[in-house]
Design a protein around this motif. Structure first.
Motif, mmCIF file in Angstrom:
data_model
loop_
_atom_site.group_PDB
_atom_site.id
_atom_site.type_symbol
_atom_site.label_atom_id
_atom_site.label_comp_id
_atom_site.label_asym_id
_atom_site.label_seq_id
_atom_site.Cartn_x
_atom_site.Cartn_y
_atom_site.Cartn_z
ATOM 1 N N PHE A 95 0.859 -1.187 0.000
ATOM 2 C CA PHE A 95 0.000 0.000 0.000
ATOM 3 C C PHE A 95 0.889 1.229 0.000
ATOM 4 O O PHE A 95 1.841 1.278 0.805
ATOM 5 C CB PHE A 95 -0.924 0.037 1.220
ATOM 6 C CG PHE A 95 -1.810 1.263 1.209
ATOM 7 C CD1 PHE A 95 -3.021 1.252 0.528
ATOM 8 C CD2 PHE A 95 -1.409 2.442 1.830
ATOM 9 C CE1 PHE A 95 -3.809 2.394 0.472
ATOM 10 C CE2 PHE A 95 -2.194 3.584 1.772
ATOM 11 C CZ PHE A 95 -3.405 3.558 1.094
ATOM 12 N N PRO A 96 0.611 2.231 -0.872
ATOM 13 C CA PRO A 96 -0.496 2.258 -1.841
ATOM 14 C C PRO A 96 -0.171 1.449 -3.100
ATOM 15 O O PRO A 96 0.979 1.422 -3.542
ATOM 16 C CB PRO A 96 -0.613 3.748 -2.173
ATOM 17 C CG PRO A 96 0.733 4.316 -1.893
ATOM 18 C CD PRO A 96 1.346 3.491 -0.812
ATOM 19 N N ASP A 97 -1.224 0.812 -3.659
ATOM 20 C CA ASP A 97 -1.068 0.072 -4.913
ATOM 21 C C ASP A 97 -1.593 0.944 -6.063
ATOM 22 O O ASP A 97 -1.939 2.111 -5.866
ATOM 23 C CB ASP A 97 -1.803 -1.266 -4.806
ATOM 24 C CG ASP A 97 -3.261 -1.075 -4.418
ATOM 25 O OD1 ASP A 97 -3.739 0.083 -4.428
ATOM 26 O OD2 ASP A 97 -3.931 -2.070 -4.106
ATOM 27 N N GLU A 98 -1.704 0.350 -7.250
ATOM 28 C CA GLU A 98 -2.176 1.096 -8.434
ATOM 29 C C GLU A 98 -3.529 1.755 -8.185
ATOM 30 O O GLU A 98 -3.765 2.900 -8.539
ATOM 31 C CB GLU A 98 -2.299 0.129 -9.634
ATOM 32 C CG GLU A 98 -0.974 -0.161 -10.315
ATOM 33 C CD GLU A 98 -0.327 1.127 -10.840
ATOM 34 O OE1 GLU A 98 -0.933 1.783 -11.706
ATOM 35 O OE2 GLU A 98 0.776 1.484 -10.369
ATOM 36 N N ALA A 99 -4.428 0.973 -7.564
ATOM 37 C CA ALA A 99 -5.810 1.447 -7.379
ATOM 38 C C ALA A 99 -5.893 2.671 -6.465
ATOM 39 O O ALA A 99 -6.882 3.401 -6.505
ATOM 40 C CB ALA A 99 -6.666 0.321 -6.818
ATOM 41 N N HIS A 100 -4.869 2.899 -5.679
ATOM 42 C CA HIS A 100 -4.921 4.010 -4.739
ATOM 43 C C HIS A 100 -3.858 5.051 -5.039
ATOM 44 O O HIS A 100 -3.450 5.820 -4.154
ATOM 45 C CB HIS A 100 -4.785 3.486 -3.305
ATOM 46 C CG HIS A 100 -5.888 2.555 -2.904
ATOM 47 N ND1 HIS A 100 -5.815 1.191 -3.059
ATOM 48 C CD2 HIS A 100 -7.133 2.810 -2.409
ATOM 49 C CE1 HIS A 100 -6.927 0.635 -2.648
ATOM 50 N NE2 HIS A 100 -7.759 1.592 -2.262
ATOM 51 N N SER A 101 -3.395 5.109 -6.278
ATOM 52 C CA SER A 101 -2.361 6.095 -6.659
ATOM 53 C C SER A 101 -2.851 6.914 -7.840
ATOM 54 O O SER A 101 -3.693 6.465 -8.613
ATOM 55 C CB SER A 101 -1.068 5.370 -7.036
ATOM 56 O OG SER A 101 -0.620 4.581 -5.948
ATOM 57 N N PHE A 102 -2.329 8.133 -7.965
ATOM 58 C CA PHE A 102 -2.693 9.030 -9.085
ATOM 59 C C PHE A 102 -1.597 9.014 -10.126
ATOM 60 O O PHE A 102 -0.412 8.935 -9.805
ATOM 61 C CB PHE A 102 -2.859 10.471 -8.583
ATOM 62 C CG PHE A 102 -3.931 10.610 -7.535
ATOM 63 C CD1 PHE A 102 -5.271 10.541 -7.872
ATOM 64 C CD2 PHE A 102 -3.580 10.796 -6.193
ATOM 65 C CE1 PHE A 102 -6.257 10.669 -6.901
ATOM 66 C CE2 PHE A 102 -4.561 10.924 -5.230
ATOM 67 C CZ PHE A 102 -5.909 10.859 -5.579
ATOM 68 N N HIS A 103 -2.008 9.104 -11.420
ATOM 69 C CA HIS A 103 -1.003 9.163 -12.493
ATOM 70 C C HIS A 103 -1.224 10.413 -13.317
ATOM 71 O O HIS A 103 -2.321 10.910 -13.402
ATOM 72 C CB HIS A 103 -1.090 7.909 -13.374
ATOM 73 C CG HIS A 103 -0.723 6.684 -12.574
ATOM 74 N ND1 HIS A 103 0.552 6.393 -12.168
ATOM 75 C CD2 HIS A 103 -1.500 5.678 -12.090
ATOM 76 C CE1 HIS A 103 0.558 5.273 -11.478
ATOM 77 N NE2 HIS A 103 -0.676 4.814 -11.405
#
Ligand code: KIV
Length: 250
Positions: free
Chosen positions: A242-250
């Motif tokens: 954590f954080p993984d992809e689902a909880h990160s901004f790009h």
């Protein structure tokens, strides 16, 4: 405030001390919310309620009133805040300004109750175990002492309290009081014959698993839920999950 409920359905009161919990308690449909001075013990970490100040009570009363906008909120007057009738009136008005609909006072404080009621302030009484002055937490009103508590109940009732909390009194005494007063009796450790019941929300939710007096029933085990959630977060952060992809901004 509650007279119409006497003899109909049971009145349900719970304590709340903050905005989010007050919102949830209201959504669950309780009849009354008490911003109890138990705040001192369960939120502020004091050993007893004897250190709670007016400022602390008002701060939390405002938060609760922002969260529960259509449930009556009662502010618990802390020790010292009703030392005389005039001091009581001044402080009770501060609770109403903070958004409360009424106030609660402990004990058979006749002059104080008389003053507040005559000024139109809804007053909830509180007899039996009185945490602000008690030397120990124990049942009050066994044997002869029961007659005193009964007489005090009649007195505060006559003075016009709209409701009366009975804390840690024998069930049969609470029954006798309930049958003889106009005000709505609300029990905590006072058995099933009261007109209603109250618990401290933190006790009901099981926030402290080292503390469980006989009269408390836990309806959840939030102590364990919170510990588990925090431990899971810690493990995932430390393990790079954590954080993984689902909880990160790009
Ligand atoms: O302070 C409080 O929470 C109370 C209830 C136990 C009635 O007085």
């Amino acid at each position: 405030m509650l007279e119409k409920l006497k003899g109909n359905k049971k009145v349900v009161m719970l304590t709340a001390y903050d905005y989010q919990v007050a919102r949830l308690v209201e959504q669950a449909g309780v009849d009354l919310i008490l911003v109890g001075d138990s705040l001192g013990m369960v939120v502020l970490g004091y050993e007893t309620t004897k250190k709670v100040s007016m400022d602390e009570m008002l701060h939390h009363t405002r938060a609760v009133c922002r969260g529960a906008q259509s449930t009556p909120v009662i502010g618990d007057m802390p020790i010292g805040s009703y030392a005389t009738p005039n001091i009581a009136l001044e402080n009770a008005k501060k609770f109403l300004e903070a958004g409360a609909d009424g106030v609660k006072v402990e004990g058979c404080v006749k002059d104080v109750i008389e003053k507040l009621v005559s000024d139109g302030i809804p007053v909830m009484g509180h007899l039996g175990l009185l945490p602000q002055t008690a030397e120990k937490y124990a049942v009050v009103g066994k044997g002869k002492e029961g007659e005193r508590v009964f007489r005090e109940s009649l007195t505060v009732d006559k003075l016009g309290v709209f409701s009366l909390v009975l804390e840690c009194v024998p069930e049969q005494l609470a029954k006798r009081i309930t049958e003889n007063v106009k005000s709505v009796t609300i029990g905590i450790g006072a058995g099933k014959y009261c007109d209603g019941q109250v618990l401290v929300i933190n006790d009901l939710l099981g926030m402290d698993d080292s503390f469980k007096p006989k009269h408390v029933k836990r309806y959840a085990n939030l102590a364990e839920t919170i510990r588990n959630a925090v431990a899971a977060f810690k493990k995932e952060v430390e393990g790079g999950k954590f954080p993984d992809e689902a909880h990160s901004f790009h």
